[in-house]
Motif scaffolding. Structure first.
Motif, PDB file in Angstrom:
ATOM      1  N   ALA A 223       0.834  -1.202   0.000  1.00 36.29           N
ATOM      2  CA  ALA A 223       0.000   0.000   0.000  1.00 36.29           C
ATOM      3  C   ALA A 223       0.869   1.252   0.000  1.00 36.29           C
ATOM      4  O   ALA A 223       1.828   1.347   0.762  1.00 36.29           O
ATOM      5  CB  ALA A 223      -0.918   0.003   1.214  1.00 36.29           C
ATOM      6  N   GLY A 224       0.551   2.190  -0.860  1.00 30.76           N
ATOM      7  CA  GLY A 224       1.284   3.455  -0.905  1.00 30.76           C
ATOM      8  C   GLY A 224       0.828   4.379   0.208  1.00 30.76           C
ATOM      9  O   GLY A 224      -0.063   4.043   0.995  1.00 30.76           O
ATOM     10  N   ARG A 225       1.444   5.579   0.277  1.00 36.93           N
ATOM     11  CA  ARG A 225       1.116   6.503   1.363  1.00 36.93           C
ATOM     12  C   ARG A 225      -0.354   6.901   1.358  1.00 36.93           C
ATOM     13  O   ARG A 225      -1.013   6.971   2.383  1.00 36.93           O
ATOM     14  CB  ARG A 225       1.978   7.782   1.248  1.00 36.93           C
ATOM     15  N   TRP A 230      -6.033   6.376   3.590  1.00 37.19           N
ATOM     16  CA  TRP A 230      -7.455   6.059   3.480  1.00 37.19           C
ATOM     17  C   TRP A 230      -7.828   4.808   4.258  1.00 37.19           C
ATOM     18  O   TRP A 230      -8.880   4.750   4.883  1.00 37.19           O
ATOM     19  CB  TRP A 230      -7.852   5.865   2.005  1.00 37.19           C
ATOM     20  N   SER A 231      -6.952   3.790   4.202  1.00 32.00           N
ATOM     21  CA  SER A 231      -7.361   2.492   4.736  1.00 32.00           C
ATOM     22  C   SER A 231      -6.874   2.231   6.159  1.00 32.00           C
ATOM     23  O   SER A 231      -7.405   1.358   6.838  1.00 32.00           O
ATOM     24  CB  SER A 231      -6.858   1.362   3.832  1.00 32.00           C
ATOM     25  N   VAL A 232      -5.860   2.953   6.599  1.00 27.69           N
ATOM     26  CA  VAL A 232      -5.384   2.741   7.968  1.00 27.69           C
ATOM     27  C   VAL A 232      -5.695   3.954   8.848  1.00 27.69           C
ATOM     28  O   VAL A 232      -6.416   3.863   9.839  1.00 27.69           O
ATOM     29  CB  VAL A 232      -3.867   2.447   7.994  1.00 27.69           C
ATOM     30  N   THR A 233      -5.181   5.132   8.437  1.00 32.05           N
ATOM     31  CA  THR A 233      -5.293   6.308   9.296  1.00 32.05           C
ATOM     32  C   THR A 233      -6.748   6.690   9.549  1.00 32.05           C
ATOM     33  O   THR A 233      -7.172   6.774  10.705  1.00 32.05           O
ATOM     34  CB  THR A 233      -4.546   7.502   8.657  1.00 32.05           C
ATOM     35  N   LEU A 234      -7.491   6.895   8.487  1.00 28.95           N
ATOM     36  CA  LEU A 234      -8.859   7.379   8.663  1.00 28.95           C
ATOM     37  C   LEU A 234      -9.719   6.456   9.528  1.00 28.95           C
ATOM     38  O   LEU A 234     -10.353   6.911  10.468  1.00 28.95           O
ATOM     39  CB  LEU A 234      -9.519   7.642   7.313  1.00 28.95           C
ATOM     40  N   PRO A 235      -9.743   5.142   9.258  1.00 22.58           N
ATOM     41  CA  PRO A 235     -10.563   4.281  10.126  1.00 22.58           C
ATOM     42  C   PRO A 235     -10.088   4.303  11.573  1.00 22.58           C
ATOM     43  O   PRO A 235     -10.898   4.244  12.492  1.00 22.58           O
ATOM     44  CB  PRO A 235     -10.373   2.887   9.526  1.00 22.58           C
ATOM     45  N   MET A 236      -8.775   4.416  11.791  1.00 19.95           N
ATOM     46  CA  MET A 236      -8.265   4.359  13.147  1.00 19.95           C
ATOM     47  C   MET A 236      -8.599   5.625  13.950  1.00 19.95           C
ATOM     48  O   MET A 236      -8.668   5.591  15.167  1.00 19.95           O
ATOM     49  CB  MET A 236      -6.735   4.141  13.139  1.00 19.95           C
ATOM     50  N   ILE A 237      -8.751   6.761  13.280  1.00 18.89           N
ATOM     51  CA  ILE A 237      -9.030   7.991  14.044  1.00 18.89           C
ATOM     52  C   ILE A 237     -10.524   8.312  14.056  1.00 18.89           C
ATOM     53  O   ILE A 237     -10.923   9.417  14.406  1.00 18.89           O
ATOM     54  CB  ILE A 237      -8.246   9.207  13.491  1.00 18.89           C
ATOM     55  N   ARG A 238     -11.349   7.341  13.687  1.00 18.51           N
ATOM     56  CA  ARG A 238     -12.768   7.637  13.611  1.00 18.51           C
ATOM     57  C   ARG A 238     -13.369   8.199  14.914  1.00 18.51           C
ATOM     58  O   ARG A 238     -14.093   9.190  14.870  1.00 18.51           O
ATOM     59  CB  ARG A 238     -13.549   6.412  13.143  1.00 18.51           C
TER      60      ARG A 238
END
Lengths: 327, 433
Positions: A223-225, A230-238
């Motif tokens: 996975a690129g930056r 989109w797939s790691v950061t955003l769901p984790m900071i929901r």
């Protein structure tokens, strides 16, 4: 060194002899202590809330059901829902609601998006990290009144900086204080300028708490930056996202200082045509300026109910989204 | 720690602290004394001052210094608020709260009817010493039906026309103050001259539509309210003012709200040719244009006012019953509104006296204004005071309705259709009742 009494409290006898009444009393007191103390410790908040939160809220409700004697600054007679009827039929109130939502959308939506982006940028390995992180918070430290002074001259109709630039490009200057939607834009920019950095720091804190090995395995998977964002950061900071959205909604529906001070007519009622009067400003004008506390209270309650409604809506949507992502 | 009880001393202390907090807050929240009853009188302590709040420029700085030097036991401390509208809101809030008012409150003349209609909160200031001190209409406006005098008048606002002689000359108009005066004795002449002026100049004929509207309104006998205080907006005088000002908004007005930043900037940019000019307006013109005047700028005063005389503004000093130092406050305002003091203020700021004796004072009648091309200001404003024939009736809602009326005119300036703006105005006034 413990006194006899304190020692008795710390280590109560398992089965006190019924003859020793003193000990029994002490024991009972100790039990109450354990039961009551926690409530006592948290009570200051609730006492304070009751005095400065709940009491005004209820009293406002009480006032909203009464007439108001303007000349004598006194509560008048009971008038039922008359004030609510007046406010809901007042075209100025309806206008203020539309303005409030327009300014809210122009501020909160871009604010959250930009804040997430800024946070994502700050979350990278920048040189002089602390400097950049502190800098985004600077606008928040500036008093709103001072910020409006600066923006007031930036957005001045005749001699403003923005209009000078627009004029230089050969376009028609914008009447920032006159045109309804442009005035909302100007006010929203003040709000955004002030709050974006603050929200970015909250997002940054959440992003830093995301376990780094998630990113590691994501990049192992190729996975690129951007995909990682989109797939790691955003769901984790929901959860943080929800918090920020809720607080900025509440704040966005209560904007007051900016439209009040941005106005250049002497009445300061959100422009001569109330083109940027927010609902909180309407409450202020009805209460403090026009001296109709009943109507102001009714408007305050209507705004309160609207905010509660939107908060519930937020909550429902959020639950829906979390459940979907959970499955 | 969770199960370890606090030592008794600390526990008692905590309980005590909470009780204190609650009691203090409860005390702070409620239990105002009745503001219609006089506060308990106290003498001024060492280091304590009598407080006075004024707005705009009353010209009191030097006089208060003089008083403080002469009266070490009654020191006076002034707070200045720049705009009346801001002070009015604060004043309303404090009246509402029943506390927080200074010992002496300065009130704009337009707000006085509201006080007179609800006099219970104000000290009756009538005393033999001040009998006959003021022009009749000034005193009448502060007197209740029962004969209580609620305010000591400071200044009056007889209106003349201030104009830019240099711009007049450039536009090919006569610039001499007598010739100018002869050209604008009626409003028709004034507007016609304006239309001729703007053909040959980049400047606007007057400073703001609202300013001309208010000047014209000061010649209407019943602008918003009838003698029995019922609101009546459907009257010829008001309609005439509104229509006239709307008609000339495009051609003669800069279309900026009076007192706004753009309004202020226009003076400095040399964009304003004439200003309806009560005595106190001169200090605004001077400050906005810049003192000393920019090169080539010549302000002058014409001894004329279109349509006869008119009075604009003039304030009062009042003492709220919440003041614990009423005797000292009365002593001070008796002194500072005395003719001698007001004559000095006239020289200093141009605020024209409302005291009979001050009007005859040679320092007033002989005064000239250097900034305004050495115009004989004393003589001009005395003449203007004599020309006043109509005293408009101001009911308790006057000040509030005037605010909405100014908004209506500002809307027209911003491009709203005059009829639509008028409808909004009548709606908003209906909401005030």
């Amino acid at each position: 060194m413990l006194t006899e009494e304190q020692a008795g409290e710390v280590k109560p006898e398992p089965a006190p002899p019924t003859t020793d009444r003193r000990l029994l009393r002490r024991q009972r007191r100790s039990r109450w202590d354990v039961k009551l103390s926690p409530y006592l410790y948290i009570s200051p908040f609730f006492i304070l809330f009751g005095l400065v939160g709940l009491y005004p809220l209820l009293y406002t409700g009480w006032l909203s059901l009464h007439d108001w004697d303007r000349l004598y600054y006194q509560q008048g007679e009971f008038s039922g829902l008359e004030n609510f009827r007046f406010v809901l039929n007042d075209p100025v109130f309806i206008k203020s609601l539309v303005n409030t939502f327009s300014i809210f959308l122009m501020s909160s939506v871009p604010q959250v998006i930009v804040a997430v982006c800024v946070a994502a940028l700050l979350d990278t390995h920048l040189r002089g990290r602390t400097f950049w992180r502190m800098s985004v918070l600077v606008p928040f430290v500036v008093a709103p009144a001072a910020a409006v002074l600066i923006f007031g001259s930036v957005f001045a109709d005749k001699s403003g900086l923005v209009n000078a630039v627009i004029d230089g490009l050969g376009l028609e200057p914008i009447r920032w204080h006159v045109d309804r939607w442009w005035s909302h834009f100007a006010i929203a920019s003040m709000v955004n300028w002030r709050w974006t950095g603050y929200n970015a720091l909250i997002f940054l804190a959440a992003m830093q708490a995301v376990p780094r090995d998630l990113y590691e395995s994501a990049s192992l998977d190729g996975a690129g930056r951007i995909r990682q964002f989109w797939s790691v950061t955003l769901p984790m900071i929901r959860p943080t996202m929800i918090f920020v959205i809720v607080t900025s909604t509440i704040g966005g529906l209560q904007i007051f200082t900016e439209p009040r001070l941005f106005d250049d007519t002497p009445n300061r009622e959100g422009g001569a045509d109330h083109q940027f009067m927010t609902t909180t400003l309407y409450i202020y004008v009805k209460g403090i300026e026009d001296q109709f506390y009943g109507r102001a209270s009714a408007a305050a309650w209507i705004l309160f109910l609207i905010i509660v409604g939107i908060a519930l809506l937020n909550f429902a949507i959020t639950r829906l989204l979390t459940r979907r992502s959970g499955s | 720690m969770s199960n370890t009880p606090l030592p008794r001393i600390r526990r008692t202390f905590a309980a005590g602290a909470i009780t204190t907090l609650v009691v203090t807050l409860a005390a702070a929240c409620g239990g105002n004394d009745d503001p219609t009853k006089s506060a308990e009188q106290e003498s001024l302590e060492e280091g304590e001052s009598l407080t006075i709040t004024t707005f705009g420029e009353f010209g009191y700085d030097a006089l208060i210094e003089e008083w403080n030097a002469a009266n070490p036991e009654i020191q006076v401390e002034q707070t200045k608020v720049s705009l009346w509208d801001d002070w009015k809101n604060e004043l309303n809030t404090k009246l509402q709260a029943g506390s927080g008012l200074p010992d002496i409150v300065a009130v704009e003349g337009d707000f006085m009817p509201a006080l007179v209609a609800a006099p219970d909160r104000w000290v009756d200031l009538s005393q033999d010493e001040v009998e006959g001190r003021w022009l009749d209409f000034k005193e009448a406006a502060a007197t209740t039906e029962d004969g209580a005098l609620l305010g000591y008048a400071t200044d009056a606002g007889p209106e003349a026309i201030c104009y830019r002689a240099d711009l007049f000359e450039e536009a090919g108009l006569p610039s001499d103050r007598e010739e100018v005066a002869a050209l604008m004795t009626t409003w028709e002449d004034y507007f016609a001259l304006g239309e001729e002026f703007v053909k040959n100049s980049d400047a606007y004929w007057y400073d703001a539509s609202g300013s001309v509207a208010q000047a014209m309104l000061n010649q209407v006998e019943y602008p918003f309210e009838e003698a029995d205080n019922t609101v009546n907006l459907d009257n010829e005088g008001l309609a005439n003012v509104y229509e006239t000002v709307s008609r000339y908004s495009e051609s003669l007005s800069p279309q900026v709200p009076q007192w706004s930043d753009d309004w202020t900037a226009n003076f400095n940019d040399g964009k304003v040719a004439t200003v309806p000019c009560p005595g106190w307006m001169r200090s605004n013109i001077r400050d906005n244009t810049g003192d000393p005047a920019p090169k080539g700028v010549v302000w002058d005063i014409a001894d004329v006012f279109p349509g006869g005389g008119g009075n604009w503004g003039g304030s009062y000093l009042t003492i709220p019953k919440t003041s614990p130092h009423q005797t000292e406050a009365l002593e001070f305002i008796t002194w500072i509104t005395a003719p001698e003091q007001q004559a000095k203020i006239f020289q200093l700021t141009g605020n024209f006296p409302s005291q009979v004796d001050a009007l005859a004072d040679p320092t007033v009648t002989g005064a000239t204004d250097e900034y305004f091309n050495d115009a004989p200001a004393g003589e001009i404003f005395s003449n203007r005071a004599e020309a006043i024939t109509v005293q408009p009736y101001h009911g308790p809602l006057y000040s509030d309705i005037l605010g909405k009326f100014q908004d209506a005119i500002n809307r027209v300036d911003q491009g709203t259709d005059p009829q639509k703006s008028w409808d909004t105005f009548t709606q908003e006034v209906a909401a005030l009742q």
